[in-house]
Design a protein around this motif. Structure first.
Motif, PDB file in Angstrom:
ATOM      1  N   LEU A  59      32.888  12.976  67.502  1.00  0.00           N
ATOM      2  CA  LEU A  59      31.568  12.609  66.977  1.00  0.00           C
ATOM      3  C   LEU A  59      30.607  13.796  67.010  1.00  0.00           C
ATOM      4  O   LEU A  59      29.750  13.922  66.128  1.00  0.00           O
ATOM      5  N   MET A  60      30.731  14.674  68.015  1.00  0.00           N
ATOM      6  CA  MET A  60      29.876  15.854  68.067  1.00  0.00           C
ATOM      7  C   MET A  60      30.159  16.802  66.902  1.00  0.00           C
ATOM      8  O   MET A  60      29.339  17.670  66.590  1.00  0.00           O
ATOM      9  N   ASN A  61      31.306  16.634  66.257  1.00  0.00           N
ATOM     10  CA  ASN A  61      31.658  17.473  65.114  1.00  0.00           C
ATOM     11  C   ASN A  61      31.606  16.713  63.793  1.00  0.00           C
ATOM     12  O   ASN A  61      32.045  17.227  62.767  1.00  0.00           O
ATOM     13  N   SER A  62      31.062  15.497  63.846  1.00  0.00           N
ATOM     14  CA  SER A  62      31.022  14.658  62.647  1.00  0.00           C
ATOM     15  C   SER A  62      29.696  14.826  61.915  1.00  0.00           C
ATOM     16  O   SER A  62      28.632  14.448  62.422  1.00  0.00           O
ATOM     17  N   LYS A  63      29.754  15.408  60.719  1.00  0.00           N
ATOM     18  CA  LYS A  63      28.552  15.537  59.885  1.00  0.00           C
ATOM     19  C   LYS A  63      28.046  14.160  59.470  1.00  0.00           C
ATOM     20  O   LYS A  63      26.837  13.924  59.386  1.00  0.00           O
ATOM     21  N   GLY A  64      28.981  13.248  59.253  1.00  0.00           N
ATOM     22  CA  GLY A  64      28.586  11.908  58.861  1.00  0.00           C
ATOM     23  C   GLY A  64      27.808  11.194  59.947  1.00  0.00           C
ATOM     24  O   GLY A  64      26.840  10.482  59.671  1.00  0.00           O
ATOM     25  N   ALA A  65      28.191  11.375  61.218  1.00  0.00           N
ATOM     26  CA  ALA A  65      27.519  10.688  62.322  1.00  0.00           C
ATOM     27  C   ALA A  65      26.202  11.358  62.697  1.00  0.00           C
ATOM     28  O   ALA A  65      25.186  10.689  62.916  1.00  0.00           O
ATOM     29  N   ARG A  77      31.842   2.925  62.835  1.00  0.00           N
ATOM     30  CA  ARG A  77      31.499   3.378  61.487  1.00  0.00           C
ATOM     31  C   ARG A  77      32.095   4.740  61.170  1.00  0.00           C
ATOM     32  O   ARG A  77      32.572   4.968  60.062  1.00  0.00           O
ATOM     33  N   HIS A  78      32.040   5.658  62.137  1.00  0.00           N
ATOM     34  CA  HIS A  78      32.396   7.044  61.842  1.00  0.00           C
ATOM     35  C   HIS A  78      33.788   7.440  62.336  1.00  0.00           C
ATOM     36  O   HIS A  78      34.255   8.543  62.026  1.00  0.00           O
ATOM     37  N   LEU A  79      34.435   6.561  63.103  1.00  0.00           N
ATOM     38  CA  LEU A  79      35.834   6.785  63.479  1.00  0.00           C
ATOM     39  C   LEU A  79      36.629   5.535  63.121  1.00  0.00           C
ATOM     40  O   LEU A  79      37.062   5.384  62.005  1.00  0.00           O
ATOM     41  N   THR A  80      36.787   4.622  64.079  1.00  0.00           N
ATOM     42  CA  THR A  80      37.532   3.401  63.809  1.00  0.00           C
ATOM     43  C   THR A  80      37.154   2.318  64.816  1.00  0.00           C
ATOM     44  O   THR A  80      36.927   2.628  66.003  1.00  0.00           O
ATOM     45  N   PRO A  81      37.103   1.051  64.404  1.00  0.00           N
ATOM     46  CA  PRO A  81      36.824  -0.040  65.351  1.00  0.00           C
ATOM     47  C   PRO A  81      37.858  -0.142  66.461  1.00  0.00           C
ATOM     48  O   PRO A  81      37.569  -0.679  67.529  1.00  0.00           O
ATOM     49  N   LEU A 122      42.019  10.961  65.605  1.00  0.00           N
ATOM     50  CA  LEU A 122      42.002  12.187  64.810  1.00  0.00           C
ATOM     51  C   LEU A 122      42.105  11.894  63.319  1.00  0.00           C
ATOM     52  O   LEU A 122      41.367  12.474  62.508  1.00  0.00           O
ATOM     53  N   ILE A 123      42.998  10.977  62.942  1.00  0.00           N
ATOM     54  CA  ILE A 123      43.145  10.617  61.523  1.00  0.00           C
ATOM     55  C   ILE A 123      41.857  10.005  60.990  1.00  0.00           C
ATOM     56  O   ILE A 123      41.401  10.337  59.886  1.00  0.00           O
ATOM     57  N   SER A 124      41.236   9.128  61.777  1.00  0.00           N
ATOM     58  CA  SER A 124      39.979   8.502  61.359  1.00  0.00           C
ATOM     59  C   SER A 124      38.876   9.535  61.188  1.00  0.00           C
ATOM     60  O   SER A 124      38.085   9.483  60.242  1.00  0.00           O
ATOM     61  N   PHE A 125      38.829  10.510  62.109  1.00  0.00           N
ATOM     62  CA  PHE A 125      37.822  11.564  62.018  1.00  0.00           C
ATOM     63  C   PHE A 125      37.998  12.387  60.744  1.00  0.00           C
ATOM     64  O   PHE A 125      37.029  12.679  60.029  1.00  0.00           O
ATOM     65  N   LEU A 126      39.217  12.781  60.455  1.00  0.00           N
ATOM     66  CA  LEU A 126      39.468  13.601  59.270  1.00  0.00           C
ATOM     67  C   LEU A 126      39.103  12.852  57.989  1.00  0.00           C
ATOM     68  O   LEU A 126      38.649  13.463  57.010  1.00  0.00           O
ATOM     69  N   ARG A 127      39.276  11.534  57.981  1.00  0.00           N
ATOM     70  CA  ARG A 127      38.960  10.741  56.796  1.00  0.00           C
ATOM     71  C   ARG A 127      37.457  10.539  56.626  1.00  0.00           C
ATOM     72  O   ARG A 127      36.949  10.461  55.514  1.00  0.00           O
ATOM     73  N   LYS A 128      36.704  10.458  57.749  1.00  0.00           N
ATOM     74  CA  LYS A 128      35.307  10.024  57.673  1.00  0.00           C
ATOM     75  C   LYS A 128      34.300  11.076  58.129  1.00  0.00           C
ATOM     76  O   LYS A 128      33.109  10.792  58.186  1.00  0.00           O
ATOM     77  N   ARG A 129      34.753  12.297  58.447  1.00  0.00           N
ATOM     78  CA  ARG A 129      33.850  13.244  59.108  1.00  0.00           C
ATOM     79  C   ARG A 129      32.614  13.587  58.292  1.00  0.00           C
ATOM     80  O   ARG A 129      31.590  13.970  58.852  1.00  0.00           O
ATOM     81  N   ASN A 130      32.698  13.477  56.974  1.00  0.00           N
ATOM     82  CA  ASN A 130      31.541  13.825  56.142  1.00  0.00           C
ATOM     83  C   ASN A 130      30.895  12.608  55.483  1.00  0.00           C
ATOM     84  O   ASN A 130      30.038  12.759  54.609  1.00  0.00           O
ATOM     85  N   THR A 131      31.314  11.402  55.925  1.00  0.00           N
ATOM     86  CA  THR A 131      30.768  10.176  55.340  1.00  0.00           C
ATOM     87  C   THR A 131      29.520   9.757  56.088  1.00  0.00           C
ATOM     88  O   THR A 131      29.577   9.420  57.267  1.00  0.00           O
ATOM     89  N   ALA A 132      28.394   9.769  55.444  1.00  0.00           N
ATOM     90  CA  ALA A 132      27.131   9.426  56.092  1.00  0.00           C
ATOM     91  C   ALA A 132      27.057   7.936  56.344  1.00  0.00           C
ATOM     92  O   ALA A 132      27.572   7.151  55.566  1.00  0.00           O
TER      93      ALA A 132
END
Length: 556
Positions: free
Chosen positions: A485-491, A99-103, A546-556
């Protein structure tokens, strides 16, 4: 499936009591509640730890004792982060990663775990079988049927124990108790050996304590004793110093990044969720990893290094007979050690020789070079047992080492089987389906049973190289995934670390990830075409993550 934080569990009362019982009362309560960390200890104390510890003792004696505790600290850092993410989100980690990075990362993580479980069950079965025949029942050593009987018993009992784990909370508790006992047997067996060596004055306690202090010079300089012996070879001193330094550097790099395996990173979050642990158990999970993984690992591996150093460091009697001939049991290991020297001295000209010419070249070495090669020849647990027989007695050495090594292998087999059941369920999204879980558990059991015909010769290389490449490639990716994930606001939402805590966490995790990446690149660069593809895969997955994180880092 997320954890229901509103459900009261039996452990909750114990946890609340622990919070109000003072420091030592809290430690005692946490010790009783511990469990998942012991499963991590059971898998890491396997054949790989045994071989690595023996090699460290042979090459460096007590001088590299610091490397395994350091390596495990890196591993504990990452596993603690994985536990934090899992218990904060309350959901299965493959779902969180998807959900927060990529399958892509989630599937690669699970598939690498399955490959590692099925392939690396083979050497654990082989280790347990050979140790049983060599140390406990030598009269069966020539039997063609005995390996199949031992393998069958290992497979059936291990699968049965794991199926008990799947049966519910009581099964989980019993399963964890079995693993705690096996880990305790491993630790006590090797601790007993070192205790007897100390009592007989065969261990320099001061040198052991000094060996716990890191020295970065060991990346490029031999230990003092071996440096002095290398100097005695005269014109070949530089070659031997290079061989020794390369071996020490290989140990440091490999241990620094691989104390925790790819399948261990997959196991921990699922066992935490199976235990019903929640956000309130995050502190307990870190204590659990320290008690069940770090302490047993450090004690057992340190004891093995000390024992191996006492038996083999700068010694040649077990390799060379008094007349200078090579003892029959050590011909292959001695030949491999000599070949390292000849390849470095003669380069391509030695590599081009046929088998007879190579054998003749080995006989031309001067006595001082033969002694140096003998000191660096690899040994196994059986040879360590035999070398310490004068201290423990032959029967005592066989019993202590036999029981300890079999416990190492058996506990690893059990956990490999458990991990595969969990991984198969996760891949097919049937985590709660007992049939899917049991089918998954059978895969390592079946592969291990056939170890006598699969884990030999060309078949071993054909399986071990691609499996090693996959596992080595994906370990730093697993680390990098949870760093993101430890830096993902969305996760993590409000549970994401902030301020100075976030800075410290990121520094620690980045250091551990860098160590794993360095070890991965170092290992893959020596694997030919398969290693090249592994390096390409490593870089590609880093970029995807990294690309997935930058796209989704703030997506809850």
């Amino acid at each position: 499936m997320a954890i229901d934080y509103n459900v009261e569990r039996p452990e909750d009362a114990a946890l609340e009591a622990a919070a109000n019982s003072g420091f030592f009362g809290k430690l005692g309560a946490y010790a009783k509640l511990s469990g998942p960390g012991w499963l991590q200890g059971a898998i890491t104390l396997g054949g790989g730890s045994l071989a690595g510890s023996l090699f460290i003792g042979i090459v460096a004696g007590p001088h590299l004792l610091w490397i395994q505790p350091f390596a495990m600290l890196c591993g504990i850092t990452m596993l603690s982060a994985i536990a934090y993410v899992t218990l904060s989100t309350g959901e299965r980690p493959m779902l969180t990663v998807s959900r927060h990075l990529t399958p892509v990362l989630a599937i690669a993580w699970a598939v690498a775990t399955i490959v590692a479980n099925v392939v690396f069950a083979l050497p654990q079965f082989a280790l347990a079988t050979s140790t049983f025949l060599q140390n406990l029942t030598p009269s069966w050593a020539d039997s063609e049927v005995a390996p199949w009987i031992i393998g069958g018993v290992l497979a059936v009992t291990s699968v049965g124990i794991v199926w008990g784990y799947e049966s519910g909370s009581k099964g989980i508790r019993l399963f964890e108790l079995v693993l705690k006992v096996l880990v305790a047997v491993v630790v006590l067996s090797f601790f007993l050996v070192v205790g007897m060596l100390v009592a007989r004055g065969q261990i320099d306690v001061g040198a052991v304590m000094a060996g716990l202090i890191p020295h970065l010079s060991q990346l490029h300089e031999p230990t003092p004793q071996l440096a002095e012996i290398a100097a005695a070879t005269g014109a070949h001193e530089g070659l031997w110093r290079e061989i020794i330094s390369n071996s020490q550097r290989d140990i440091i790099i490999a241990a620094g990044g691989t104390a925790v395996g790819i399948n261990m990173t997959f196991l921990l979050p699922y066992t935490l969720l199976r235990r019903g642990w929640q956000r309130k158990h995050r502190e307990l999970s870190m204590f659990d990893l320290s008690l069940g993984l770090f302490i047993p690992f450090v004690i057992a591996t340190s004891c093995l290094v000390i024992a191996a150093g006492s038996a083999f460091y700068t010694k040649t009697d077990d390799v060379l007979a008094p007349d200078g001939s090579v003892r029959p049991a050590m011909v292959r290991a001695y030949g491999d050690s000599v070949d390292k020297f000849l390849k470095l001295r003669d380069g391509a000209s030695f590599a081009s020789l046929d088998a007879d010419a190579k054998a003749a070249a080995r006989e031309t070495l001067a006595p001082v070079d033969r002694r140096m090669a003998a000191m660096l020849a690899s040994r196994d647990a059986g040879q360590l047992s035999a070398a310490l027989a004068p201290v423990l007695g032959k029967a005592g050495a066989n019993l202590v080492f036999g029981v300890g090594v079999i416990a190492m292998a058996w506990s690893s087999i059990i956990i490999l089987i458990l991990m595969n059941g969990l991984a198969i369920g996760a891949v097919f999204k049937r985590d709660e389906n007992p049939t899917v879980f049991r089918i998954g558990t059978l895969m390592p059991g079946i592969s291990g049973f056939f170890a006598p015909v699969i884990w030999t010769g060309a078949s071993r290389a054909a399986l071990a190289i691609p499996a090693s490449v996959i596992a080595t490639t994906l370990l730093p990716i697993a680390y990098f995934t949870f760093l993101l994930l430890m830096n993902s606001k969305g996760a993590l939402g409000k549970d994401r670390p902030s301020g100075g805590v976030r800075l410290v966490v990121n520094l620690l995790m980045a250091g551990a990830t860098s160590a794993a990446t360095l070890a991965s690149v170092w290992a893959l660069s020596n694997r030919g075409t398969a290693g090249t593809w592994g390096l390409v895969g490593l870089g590609s997955l880093f970029a995807i993550g990294l690309i997935s994180f930058l796209r989704k880092r703030n997506t809850a």
